[in-house]
Enzyme design. Structure first.
Site, PDB file in Angstrom:
ATOM      1  N   ASP A 121       0.778  -1.102  -0.028  1.00  0.00           N
ATOM      2  CA  ASP A 121       0.087   0.041  -0.055  1.00  0.00           C
ATOM      3  C   ASP A 121       0.726   1.131   0.172  1.00  0.00           C
ATOM      4  O   ASP A 121       1.920   1.204   0.400  1.00  0.00           O
ATOM      5  CB  ASP A 121      -0.844  -0.119   1.252  1.00  0.00           C
ATOM      6  CG  ASP A 121      -1.560   1.270   1.404  1.00  0.00           C
ATOM      7  OD1 ASP A 121      -2.164   1.679   0.570  1.00  0.00           O
ATOM      8  OD2 ASP A 121      -1.213   1.723   2.598  1.00  0.00           O
ATOM      9  N   ASP A 317      -1.853  -0.545   5.875  1.00  0.00           N
ATOM     10  CA  ASP A 317      -2.115   0.151   7.094  1.00  0.00           C
ATOM     11  C   ASP A 317      -3.558   0.565   7.325  1.00  0.00           C
ATOM     12  O   ASP A 317      -4.006   0.731   8.531  1.00  0.00           O
ATOM     13  CB  ASP A 317      -1.172   1.656   7.567  1.00  0.00           C
ATOM     14  CG  ASP A 317      -1.795   2.524   6.435  1.00  0.00           C
ATOM     15  OD1 ASP A 317      -1.989   2.303   5.291  1.00  0.00           O
ATOM     16  OD2 ASP A 317      -1.913   3.713   6.776  1.00  0.00           O
ATOM     17  N   ASP A 321      -7.121  -1.384   3.244  1.00  0.00           N
ATOM     18  CA  ASP A 321      -6.428  -2.568   3.021  1.00  0.00           C
ATOM     19  C   ASP A 321      -6.747  -3.874   3.313  1.00  0.00           C
ATOM     20  O   ASP A 321      -6.485  -4.851   3.129  1.00  0.00           O
ATOM     21  CB  ASP A 321      -4.862  -2.177   3.502  1.00  0.00           C
ATOM     22  CG  ASP A 321      -4.266  -0.950   3.131  1.00  0.00           C
ATOM     23  OD1 ASP A 321      -4.407  -0.724   1.554  1.00  0.00           O
ATOM     24  OD2 ASP A 321      -3.655  -0.401   3.589  1.00  0.00           O
TER      25      ASP A 321
HETATM   26  P1  ADP Z   1      -4.071   4.242   0.037  1.00  0.00           P
HETATM   27  O1  ADP Z   1      -4.472   3.107  -0.588  1.00  0.00           O
HETATM   28  O2  ADP Z   1      -2.902   4.943  -0.506  1.00  0.00           O
HETATM   29  O3  ADP Z   1      -3.799   4.039   1.639  1.00  0.00           O
HETATM   30  P2  ADP Z   1      -6.887   5.187   0.651  1.00  0.00           P
HETATM   31  O4  ADP Z   1      -7.296   4.160  -0.213  1.00  0.00           O
HETATM   32  O5  ADP Z   1      -6.839   5.118   2.036  1.00  0.00           O
HETATM   33  O6  ADP Z   1      -5.195   5.372   0.197  1.00  0.00           O
HETATM   34  O7  ADP Z   1      -7.267   6.710   0.008  1.00  0.00           O
HETATM   35  C1  ADP Z   1      -7.708   6.656  -1.355  1.00  0.00           C
HETATM   36  C2  ADP Z   1      -7.774   8.215  -1.616  1.00  0.00           C
HETATM   37  O8  ADP Z   1      -9.257   8.409  -0.925  1.00  0.00           O
HETATM   38  C3  ADP Z   1      -6.991   9.246  -0.916  1.00  0.00           C
HETATM   39  O9  ADP Z   1      -6.076   9.569  -1.639  1.00  0.00           O
HETATM   40  C4  ADP Z   1      -7.986  10.347  -0.877  1.00  0.00           C
HETATM   41  O10 ADP Z   1      -8.251  10.925  -2.039  1.00  0.00           O
HETATM   42  C5  ADP Z   1      -9.417   9.782  -0.513  1.00  0.00           C
HETATM   43  N1  ADP Z   1      -9.655   9.723   0.947  1.00  0.00           N
HETATM   44  C6  ADP Z   1      -9.488   8.278   1.933  1.00  0.00           C
HETATM   45  N2  ADP Z   1      -9.731   8.850   3.136  1.00  0.00           N
HETATM   46  C7  ADP Z   1      -9.814  10.061   3.192  1.00  0.00           C
HETATM   47  C8  ADP Z   1     -10.301  11.016   4.273  1.00  0.00           C
HETATM   48  N3  ADP Z   1     -10.272  10.491   5.500  1.00  0.00           N
HETATM   49  N4  ADP Z   1     -10.148  12.330   3.864  1.00  0.00           N
HETATM   50  C9  ADP Z   1     -10.042  12.806   2.587  1.00  0.00           C
HETATM   51  N5  ADP Z   1      -9.781  11.783   1.440  1.00  0.00           N
HETATM   52  C10 ADP Z   1      -9.758  10.808   1.928  1.00  0.00           C
HETATM   53 MG    MG Z   2      -2.913   3.372   3.557  1.00  0.00          MG
END
Ligand code: ADP
Ligand code: MG
Length: 438
Positions: A121, A317, A321
């Protein structure tokens, strides 16, 4: 003072439970051994009785027949077989635990040994997850001030466990803004959050799922390798927030070690935008970058790799995921920054968020598997040799006992070797060398 959690949910209490659960589980090899053992034990008793009765029927003398049958029963007992599997796996678990990686079960340790590819991730895993808000761009005709936008976003994010959420709240606090109390908070994993702030419904979301995807500000931010989130009030986009993350210092070497261990570069699976993911991938030497994935698409990416015969390790994390972790053959969660759900789902937890330790654990798990196989061979050879010796020639009882107990101690001690510090260090010869250079 406000208590928000039951004492049994503290990190330490959870770790204690995890460790308890780990010691209560059995490795698959162990379960197989035990299944065989049950039938085997019955067979040994039956064979002993046969060795006693048949020679006597054919007129052999009682003393030597009894001695031979007793020697047989001792040397054929599967004690060494039983101690072949758990000591190496539990020693490896203990060793990994001492170095900050809690493997929750012996099955988990065996699974880690088998993986052929690593899926990582991005936010919070390859990056520190301590993002910094570097800009607020107002949108639309209402033209409300950046601070107002940040205030609303922080109010909506106050309940979020996501690194982006904490970054936004921290930025608002640092600017001395006071953050309103929101109601009806909801997190949509992989997309964003929404909540009621005053009489407005505020959403803070990824541009992929928001109506503002085409906004120029978003593509500028993404071209810079940043993450853009859109703040929306009652369906109307108010502004774009720009956030930047830092690569974990050990990420480049960890990626190299995963590559060396699995003979293939890891795969990046992220919910973040493609541009930022590609920039990060290039810096780390990852070419297979899968971006803009929702949680179930991350899981689908894992299943797809499994369909072509890969055994996948997912390192992550977030709540987003967890489905991929559940689908994977093995999974590791980042312990200090990780969300509760990911800690519960993963087979192992890196307590200090140390990516480099994960490749050590994989190497250690493989080593434990080799020791288990070697132990099973040692145990089986001893049993066969002593049984044949007793049946064909004359094996003195004391020698039989010595051989039997000796082989049992031998496999147990062989397993305990995995407790040593050198077993951990030898798991990562390359890093050790680079540390020596430094
Ligand atoms: P990663 O897979 O890189 O850990 P996430 O799947 O958690 O990222 O999040 C994907 C996208 O969704 C982020 O880049 C953001 O644009 C949006 N996002 C997720 N959670 C939040 C939040 N709490 N506030 C704002 N945007 C969010
Ligand atoms: Mg993450």
């Amino acid at each position: 003072m406000r208590i928000t959690r039951d004492p049994s949910e503290t990190v330490v209490a959870r770790i204690v439970t995890l460790v308890d659960e780990a010691s209560a589980t059995k490795a698959e090899t162990q379960m197989l051994v035990e299944k065989i053992k049950r039938r085997y034990s019955v067979a040994v008793v039956a064979a002993t009785l046969a060795l006693l009765t048949f020679p006597l029927l054919f007129g052999a003398d009682l003393q030597s027949t009894l001695l031979r049958a007793m020697t047989f029963m001792i040397v054929a007992s599967p004690c060494a077989m039983i101690l072949a599997t758990m000591p190496p796996l539990l020693s490896a678990i203990a060793n990994a635990g001492r170095h900050g990686v809690l493997v929750k079960s012996a099955v988990g340790m065996e699974n880690l040994a088998e993986i052929t590819v690593v899926a990582l991730d991005k936010t919070g895993t390859l990056t520190t997850g301590r993002l910094e808000l570097t800009g607020v761009v107002p949108l639309g005709i209402s033209r409300i001030s950046p601070d107002e936008i940040l205030k609303l976003a922080a109010a909506a994010e106050a309940g979020s466990e996501h690194p982006l959420g904490s970054a936004i709240v921290t930025a608002a606090r640092d600017r001395g803004l006071d953050i309103a109390v929101a109601e009806d908070f909801r997190a949509l994993p992989g997309r964003g959050v929404h909540a009621k702030v005053g009489d407005q419904l505020i959403a803070v979301t990824s541009p992929n799922t928001a109506p503002g995807k085409q906004v120029a500000a978003v593509s500028d931010i993404e071209a810079r390798g940043g993450t853009a989130v859109i703040v929306i009030a009652d369906q109307e986009p108010l502004g774009v927030l720009e956030l930047h993350d830092r690569i974990r210092p050990e990420a480049p070497s960890a990626v190299q070690e995963f590559t060396a261990l699995t003979d293939a570069a890891p795969i990046l699976i992220t919910g973040d935008n493609r541009a930022a993911a590609t920039v990060l991938g290039e810096r780390l030497g990852i070419t297979d970058v899968r971006a803009e994935l929702l949680p179930d698409q991350k899981a689908a990416a894992v299943t797809q790799l499994q369909a072509i015969g890969q055994r996948v390790l997912v390192v992550g994390d977030g709540v987003n995921d967890a489905p991929a972790m559940a689908a994977a053959n093995a999974s590791v969660a980042m312990g200090s920054s990780g969300a509760d759900l990911s800690l519960e789902t993963a087979d192992a937890v890196s307590v200090r968020d140390d990516l480099a330790a994960i490749s050590n654990v994989i190497a250690l798990a493989r080593r434990a598997r080799r020791v288990v196989i070697a132990n099973l061979i040692i145990a089986a050879s001893f049993i066969t040799a002593l049984v044949v010796w007793d049946l064909v020639g004359y094996l003195p009882l004391p020698l039989g006992v010595a051989g039997h107990e000796g082989s049992t101690i031998l496999v147990a001690v062989n397993g305990l070797r995995l407790l040593s510090e050198s077993a951990w260090r030898r798991a990562a010869p390359r890093r050790q060398r680079s540390q020596l250079k430094r």
